[in-house]
Write a protein that holds these residues in place. Structure first.
Motif, PDB file in Angstrom:
ATOM      1  N   ALA A 125      -0.654  -7.169   2.176  1.00  0.00           N
ATOM      2  CA  ALA A 125      -0.692  -6.600   3.523  1.00  0.00           C
ATOM      3  C   ALA A 125       0.579  -6.997   4.252  1.00  0.00           C
ATOM      4  O   ALA A 125       1.014  -8.139   4.160  1.00  0.00           O
ATOM      5  CB  ALA A 125      -1.905  -7.130   4.282  1.00  0.00           C
ATOM      6  N   THR A 126       1.177  -6.046   4.955  1.00  0.00           N
ATOM      7  CA  THR A 126       2.373  -6.361   5.733  1.00  0.00           C
ATOM      8  C   THR A 126       2.233  -5.757   7.120  1.00  0.00           C
ATOM      9  O   THR A 126       1.368  -4.918   7.361  1.00  0.00           O
ATOM     10  CB  THR A 126       3.640  -5.768   5.081  1.00  0.00           C
ATOM     11  N   TYR A 127       3.085  -6.217   8.008  1.00  0.00           N
ATOM     12  CA  TYR A 127       3.105  -5.624   9.344  1.00  0.00           C
ATOM     13  C   TYR A 127       4.494  -5.118   9.654  1.00  0.00           C
ATOM     14  O   TYR A 127       5.458  -5.882   9.635  1.00  0.00           O
ATOM     15  CB  TYR A 127       2.723  -6.637  10.419  1.00  0.00           C
ATOM     16  N   GLY A 141      -3.972   1.580  -2.829  1.00  0.00           N
ATOM     17  CA  GLY A 141      -3.730   0.317  -2.142  1.00  0.00           C
ATOM     18  C   GLY A 141      -3.011  -0.665  -3.036  1.00  0.00           C
ATOM     19  O   GLY A 141      -2.682  -0.398  -4.190  1.00  0.00           O
ATOM     20  N   SER A 164      -1.481  -8.573  11.112  1.00  0.00           N
ATOM     21  CA  SER A 164      -1.180  -7.642  12.203  1.00  0.00           C
ATOM     22  C   SER A 164      -0.948  -8.377  13.521  1.00  0.00           C
ATOM     23  O   SER A 164      -0.032  -8.049  14.283  1.00  0.00           O
ATOM     24  CB  SER A 164      -2.330  -6.644  12.391  1.00  0.00           C
ATOM     25  N   ASN A 177      -5.776 -10.064   6.637  1.00  0.00           N
ATOM     26  CA  ASN A 177      -5.128  -8.792   6.983  1.00  0.00           C
ATOM     27  C   ASN A 177      -4.986  -8.652   8.497  1.00  0.00           C
ATOM     28  O   ASN A 177      -3.953  -8.222   9.004  1.00  0.00           O
ATOM     29  CB  ASN A 177      -5.920  -7.607   6.422  1.00  0.00           C
ATOM     30  N   THR A 203       0.845  -1.192   0.000  1.00  0.00           N
ATOM     31  CA  THR A 203       0.000   0.000   0.000  1.00  0.00           C
ATOM     32  C   THR A 203       0.878   1.240   0.000  1.00  0.00           C
ATOM     33  O   THR A 203       1.820   1.335   0.775  1.00  0.00           O
ATOM     34  CB  THR A 203      -0.896  -0.022   1.250  1.00  0.00           C
TER      35      THR A 203
END
Lengths: 266, 266, 266, 266, 266, 266
Positions: free
Chosen positions: A218-220, A214, F136, F132, A208
């Motif tokens: 998805a990452t953290y 977007g 997290s 998602n 994103t």
């Protein structure tokens, strides 16, 4: 002194039990639940930015739709899911399951008042997946209620290029977009002298890149790995005029969503 | 337009991450967490009464103590535990375990900013036991933090007889006490024309008879079994002058509590 | 050898399924659930003090009311919420949510036998808030059952001054009050040679000062910060005669509560 | 009047905090946690049968091992997992996860006193799987403690044929085995005039046929589908002499288990 | 390439919604849920051994019973409860409550398709107690469904002595039994050159000594305390011929169980 | 017979504990966790479609990246979150919190083997928000691991127009896209004779219109309100050749993602 828990004509909080039941009982009635967060937004914006903006947009959208739609707005759920912001300070975050339980409890008990539809209006990117899940959980347990949810800034996609000056990455966390809205709505809370441009150097091609750009991945990563200030984007390009335009267009979009939900719920 | 989420000098919500950390790092710093509810209060008071009052008292107490105590107030947790009010409408209630989890999450993450003490300021009788439990849960997991909690109207016990006109039972849910405070703080939200005196006919000798006259016995009964209007007490005896006096005295008491917590926390 | 799980005429544990259903089916039937704790009580009292006392008072109260009220007493829930006692040894404590779940399960399944009312009789100050919450949870899910709860020593408020010799603080954890009851009921378990007077130096003006002198402020501190022995109060003023008097008066009070619950439940 | 919460020389409940810590600190110390149930046992046995027997066997086993093993026995966890008995009345049952949480809490907090080993002694077939799971859960979180568990009547397998008269199925729920033990330990609680032989007509070849004749297949059926009285087996063949012999042999077996646990724990 | 999620004639996974509903609607229909684990099995067997075997046995048993019983087999739940294997590597384990919740969810939603019976077929000793608990939980909430469960290798007890060569302890974790089955079913996954005999030196007289020789005592010890390789038993005595015989006999036994469940469920 | 639990060169399931640890210990190692669902896909596709596709794509992507990246793929989590499909039959669904707990347990225990990165590869739109959230949750508790996640079909956005023939809405649940992939990978499981085109008549302007055409608004409606067959899109335009092309391009994209994660994780 201004308010996130607004006491306006569409505010649940300002009503008596009888008034709330009357709105809920009307045909096509819609309940709006703003959801924000208290999380650091760099050195130039207050930690309540996401809550203030979600609440403001939700109220204005509801007011604009109120001629067509029996509608009430609950106080904003101001505690969101922000574990990636904790290390920078100023952040209050719920565990994800506690946030989902709270949203479900709010919906379950508020819906006892007869509403036909419900729409979560979220203001924090880190809540977006939780909101989608909450829509499913609430929808599953209330088969007769039309349940929807969105993250308000994604509504700007069709028109944002008319307003934005920054490149991709400039309208991210605390950037041109949010800062403009805050300068319009809460100028006394913005420290423009502490605003600094910091563009994201996103390491993933498919990640994103902006509030409005977007990607599938998805990452953290803790926010401090992205940013020194705690903000990302270009707040120096922000001004109140842009904020006013954004708010007006977002309000139109959201009022339209509420009308849609109401029609489907009838 | 007024605010439950105040953006005052002691408001966490109005600060940036750096400002919050600075307060938390100061010696004897105290974090205040107001807890209210959204629940029906009869025909003359808005459903946000408990939240508005807990928040107002907490802010004023913190402001009054701020010369002596580094102190911040979070936004009010506006969703409480009110199952006994649901059947009358207008009420939003969390499951008890969800409320306890939310309070613990708020405390756990906010305390990462270095505060030495924490005080929950509750405004809803139905939350009182939950607050006591939250004090134990948070205290147990934060052995270096001084943790306390109270229900604000119980602070009025030493002085209330100087102000009250009603007999026992007149200062109950939505009665002389709460209505006076609301007439002082939020007159635009009070419908005095819909206020009616309704004294509780408490069937238990050892039950609770008033906000300020407790008893050893706890019972559970839906509120509609107690009251036709949804309120109990004598709101007709309420006025703004009493509200101002109550608020001033409560503020003194609470400021004193915050100073006590700060001393113990140093 | 004596018993906390009493097998008396009102003891659920001593009955068969048919006998239990017969009591439950009678008009105005009341189920009593004693709740205690296993927690350190200094050097002179056994760790089961709170359970033994809650159970004894509950049984005697039920026996005294049994002519008027169809009534049964479950075995005592002997595991309470005592995190603040753990560091001193001898303590077994449940997490709060596990205690609440256990109380709800006990109530939910026992109530399948047709009882019209339920009363929790608690013996541990640290459980008091949990009991109040359990009353709400059980009451909410059993709308046709009259649900109540109390902490037994608070029933002594009207008459304790006729008996007590100690000043405020002398009737606290393991003090004159509890030690007298134990000397009457279980003298073989009391080590009077190890009893020592230790008055609480309560740092908060609005804190709790005695089993029978509460205050609006709840705080959390490990018990070792209050007391060297693990007890607080003046056990040296205790004697069996006082214990007998206290027990008799408490039994009267409690029998009266059970009659009240039964009347309301009919 | 007898006691499930025994106050004997090995009873945790009868000790002070200092005495408990002394036992826990000794080399090879073992903590015993009896687990029973309150559940219907037909018309001739009280609902507390499983708790009374688990507690009695645990205490006697501990007393017999006490010369070799520093050992204490907690009060019995009297609420088990008995959903299949609820429909017949007289039963109090925890949800399975609540039972597991309670057992873990009891173990976690009791083990803070320094014990080197722990043994659950269960008395209810419906708890057997939960006990095995609790052994794993507690063992995993206490790597330095030797953790074990058993269902006491399975210890009779090596010798029961010397004593039993009934065929397979006669020593089931409330049959020859349990009734004999109760006639020895609590004759005043047994209604032999209401005892009736009722053998199980087990529909599964690989199902469980007796307390002491298991099979690989677990099934779930409400107890009323098995039995009219609520008991299964042949209580008419029970007598106190058999009960005394069974108890003595079980005590030997269990004392031996405790010695084994202690050796492994050193 | 072979499959644990088989797509055979009795495989739920290979069907469409209509086909599944048709089987479920038939009289006496049975749903089979294989449960395995991913856990280390020494140096000669893959970590999926328990899942592969439970799934293979369940499918073959279902296929053999399919003439008499409308039957489907879900994909195997491949994540079990294996905390004692974690320290040796290669293991994926659920928390016990998460495993129980997952099993209940699978059963609750699959049973919406009209099945009259359900049988869990487990392949991992460490899951055995969880499966028994799952039978009770699912059985309790589905009173009209016949619910059963077993650990497949316990079905070998009547005939294993005809096949086994090892002494007690040789047919334990990764020993003669499991290795023979794997040599027959998945020879490409067995590293016989890394197989080593390692008999358990069980310290408890009443402990479990073999897959097929249980005892009344459950204990918890990390697997590395039992075994250097991670396996226990005598895999060197394993061969594919034994595996074929075992599988055939197990299939007979299991088909018989499914027929029994179907009869009871009609 | 084919397999969702593949036993390939990158399959965790096919390895021994030592082999798994060796991969995990290598620099830049990546763990891949496919997540699917068992849910109805109309009359022409099996209920395991999402699991089969997520698993196939994940394995191929891992194999293609394996020269550059030490990588293993766990068996697919085949139970997803599909409440909206339940009413049409054939669906097995976890509660959302149980799915999140299972994903966290799988990650927590698998990561004990030393992996530097983790990537969830999801195949079911209804799981996308859960994935998602799982990113997290797992990322927060493993600060030293690079954690990522995606829904595989969103990777097709850059190239899908080169392949697709259908208009918007034709590549939805069981449409041209998924059917093509299944015709290539599992032709024996596709009933093309039962395939029917059914385009979504999406009532919301801002709703999701296709696997590859999302919108800002999330809604909840049981699938039967959208579709008669249970599928949406145009499966009649599907063929194996398109499936092969899609798979090849998706594999490229995914291998690239794995290389990215590995680089970031080093």
């Amino acid at each position: 002194m201004t308010a996130a828990m607004r006491l306006s004509a569409v505010a649940w909080a300002a009503k008596t039990r009888r008034e709330i039941r009357d709105v809920g009982a009307a045909d096509g009635s819609v309940l709006v639940v703003p959801v924000g967060s208290i999380e650091q937004h760099g050195h130039h914006l207050p930690v309540s930015t996401d809550t203030l903006l979600a609440d403001a947009v939700a109220h204005r959208g509801a007011e604009r739709a109120a001629d067509d739609v029996p509608i009430l707005v609950t106080p904003p759920v101001w505690s969101g899911f922000s574990p990636h912001h904790l290390s920078l300070g100023g952040t209050i975050s719920l565990e994800l399951d506690d946030l989902l339980d709270a949203l479900a409890d709010v919906a379950d008990t508020a819906l006892e008042n007869g509403f036909d539809g419900l729409c979560f209006v979220n203001g924090h990117g880190g809540n977006a997946a939780a909101i989608n899940n909450a829509v499913s959980i609430v929808g599953k347990s209330h088969p007769d209620v039309e349940v929807a949810g969105l993250t308000y800034f994604q509504l700007a996609e069709p028109f944002v290029d008319e307003i934005r000056e920054s490149e991709t990455g400039g309208m991210s966390h605390g950037g041109e977009f949010e800062t403009s809205l805050m300068l319009h709505l809460h100028p006394e809370l913005v420290r423009m002298e502490d605003a600094d441009a910091e563009y994201l150097d996103e390491p993933y091609d498919r990640g994103t890149k902006d509030l409005l750009v977007g990607g599938p991945l998805a990452t953290y990563r803790p926010f401090e790995e992205y940013s020194d200030t705690g903000a990302i984007g270009d707040p120096k390009l922000a001004n109140a005029e842009k904020g006013e335009k954004l708010l007006d267009r977002l309000t139109d979009e959201l009022a339209d969503v509420f009308r849609n939900v109401s029609e489907q719920a009838r």
